[in-house]
Design a protein around this motif. Structure first.
Motif, short mmCIF file in Angstrom:
data_model
loop_
_atom_site.label_atom_id
_atom_site.label_comp_id
_atom_site.label_asym_id
_atom_site.label_seq_id
_atom_site.Cartn_x
_atom_site.Cartn_y
_atom_site.Cartn_z
N MET A 25 -41.45 29.05 35.64
CA MET A 25 -41.90 27.81 35.02
C MET A 25 -40.74 26.86 34.72
O MET A 25 -40.66 26.27 33.64
CB MET A 25 -42.71 28.10 33.76
CG MET A 25 -43.96 28.88 34.06
SD MET A 25 -45.03 29.38 32.69
CE MET A 25 -44.43 28.62 31.27
N GLY A 26 -39.79 26.74 35.65
CA GLY A 26 -38.67 25.83 35.49
C GLY A 26 -37.45 26.42 34.83
O GLY A 26 -36.39 25.81 34.82
N ALA A 27 -37.56 27.59 34.25
CA ALA A 27 -36.42 28.25 33.61
C ALA A 27 -35.78 29.21 34.61
O ALA A 27 -36.47 29.93 35.32
CB ALA A 27 -36.86 29.03 32.38
N THR A 28 -34.48 29.19 34.68
CA THR A 28 -33.74 30.13 35.52
C THR A 28 -33.39 31.34 34.68
O THR A 28 -32.78 31.21 33.62
CB THR A 28 -32.46 29.48 36.07
OG1 THR A 28 -32.81 28.32 36.81
CG2 THR A 28 -31.69 30.44 36.94
N VAL A 29 -33.79 32.52 35.15
CA VAL A 29 -33.56 33.76 34.41
C VAL A 29 -32.76 34.70 35.31
O VAL A 29 -33.10 34.89 36.47
CB VAL A 29 -34.89 34.43 33.99
CG1 VAL A 29 -34.63 35.72 33.25
CG2 VAL A 29 -35.73 33.48 33.16
N LYS A 30 -31.70 35.28 34.75
CA LYS A 30 -30.87 36.24 35.49
C LYS A 30 -30.64 37.46 34.61
O LYS A 30 -30.54 37.35 33.39
CB LYS A 30 -29.52 35.61 35.86
CG LYS A 30 -29.66 34.39 36.74
CD LYS A 30 -28.32 33.79 37.09
CE LYS A 30 -28.52 32.56 37.97
NZ LYS A 30 -27.25 32.02 38.44
N TYR A 60 -32.62 26.27 30.94
CA TYR A 60 -33.76 25.37 31.11
C TYR A 60 -33.30 23.95 30.83
O TYR A 60 -32.50 23.71 29.92
CB TYR A 60 -34.87 25.76 30.11
CG TYR A 60 -36.17 25.06 30.35
CD1 TYR A 60 -36.99 25.42 31.42
CD2 TYR A 60 -36.60 24.04 29.52
CE1 TYR A 60 -38.20 24.79 31.65
CE2 TYR A 60 -37.82 23.41 29.74
CZ TYR A 60 -38.60 23.78 30.80
OH TYR A 60 -39.80 23.16 31.04
N SER A 61 -33.78 23.02 31.63
CA SER A 61 -33.47 21.61 31.43
C SER A 61 -34.76 20.87 31.07
O SER A 61 -35.78 21.04 31.73
CB SER A 61 -32.87 21.00 32.70
OG SER A 61 -31.62 21.56 32.97
N ILE A 62 -34.68 20.07 30.01
CA ILE A 62 -35.84 19.28 29.58
C ILE A 62 -35.34 18.01 28.90
O ILE A 62 -34.42 18.06 28.08
CB ILE A 62 -36.75 20.09 28.63
CG1 ILE A 62 -38.01 19.32 28.29
CG2 ILE A 62 -36.02 20.52 27.39
CD1 ILE A 62 -39.07 20.13 27.58
N ALA A 63 -35.92 16.88 29.29
CA ALA A 63 -35.63 15.58 28.67
C ALA A 63 -34.14 15.29 28.59
O ALA A 63 -33.64 14.80 27.59
CB ALA A 63 -36.26 15.52 27.28
N GLY A 64 -33.38 15.62 29.64
CA GLY A 64 -31.96 15.32 29.68
C GLY A 64 -31.08 16.33 28.95
O GLY A 64 -29.87 16.15 28.88
N GLY A 100 -26.48 27.55 23.82
CA GLY A 100 -25.83 26.26 23.94
C GLY A 100 -26.76 25.17 24.41
O GLY A 100 -27.84 25.43 24.96
N VAL A 101 -26.33 23.94 24.19
CA VAL A 101 -27.06 22.77 24.67
C VAL A 101 -26.02 21.75 25.14
O VAL A 101 -24.95 21.62 24.55
CB VAL A 101 -27.97 22.18 23.56
CG1 VAL A 101 -27.16 21.72 22.36
CG2 VAL A 101 -28.81 21.05 24.10
N GLY A 102 -26.35 21.10 26.24
CA GLY A 102 -25.46 20.08 26.79
C GLY A 102 -26.25 18.90 27.30
O GLY A 102 -27.43 19.03 27.67
#
Length: 173
Positions: free
Chosen positions: A53-58, A82-86, A106-108
């Motif tokens: 669902m758009g999230a990359t899981v490793k 996961y990327s959402i709204a920039g 983290g968030v970037g």
């Protein structure tokens, strides 16, 4: 190795390795087998990654079987992005299977033409340590500049706590 440098995935023990990688049903995986060394049996490592669902899981795990009295370990990791709204969000858990593990969040994002990020980490060691890092970077063609602030907070007092500022620059031709 994780932020505290305690995560051992077996690469240094394995020496040269052979690997098999493939992808099936949206899941990519890799299996490696290291070479036997004077201190350990061949290290086996397994890793997989997918998008949900758009999230990359490793995730991955290694099996390190030592010769002699050293206790065998099965270090593992799990990451999610996961990327959402920039905003780019990330989570990671590194477990060394010897009483030491580290969790990172983290968030970037990009703001005013700069890359900005905040990372929080907790290392569960003999003495627990919390880390906070704030980063600002600006790329300008062949040159880039960055400023990082890192706060280290060791449990049990303030003797080993620290605040550090770092300025970085890169020039390429």
């Amino acid at each position: 190795t994780g932020g505290a440098g305690v995560y051992d995935d077996g690469d240094s023990i394995s020496g040269n390795s052979i690997a098999y990688s493939n992808s099936m049903g949206g899941v990519s995986f890799k299996v490696t087998r290291g070479m036997e060394s004077a201190t350990a049996e061949p290290v086996m490592s397994y890793a997989a990654s997918t998008s949900i669902m758009g999230a990359t899981v490793k995730a991955g795990v290694s099996s390190i079987d030592y010769k002699g009295a050293t206790a065998d370990v099965d270090p593992s990791f799990v990451t999610a992005a996961y990327s959402i709204a920039g905003l780019n969000l990330g989570y990671a858990l590194y477990d060394s299977d010897n009483g030491m593990e580290e969790t990172q969040m983290g968030v970037g994002t990009s703001m005013m033409g700069m890359d900005v990020g905040v990372t929080f980490a907790t290392a569960d060691l003999a003495t627990d340590v919390d880390y906070t890092r704030i980063s600002v970077g600006k790329g300008m063609g062949a040159a880039s500049f960055g400023v990082d602030y890192t706060e280290t907070d060791e449990a049990g007092g303030t003797d080993n706590d620290s605040d550090a500022w770092q300025f970085t620059y890169v020039v390429g031709f």
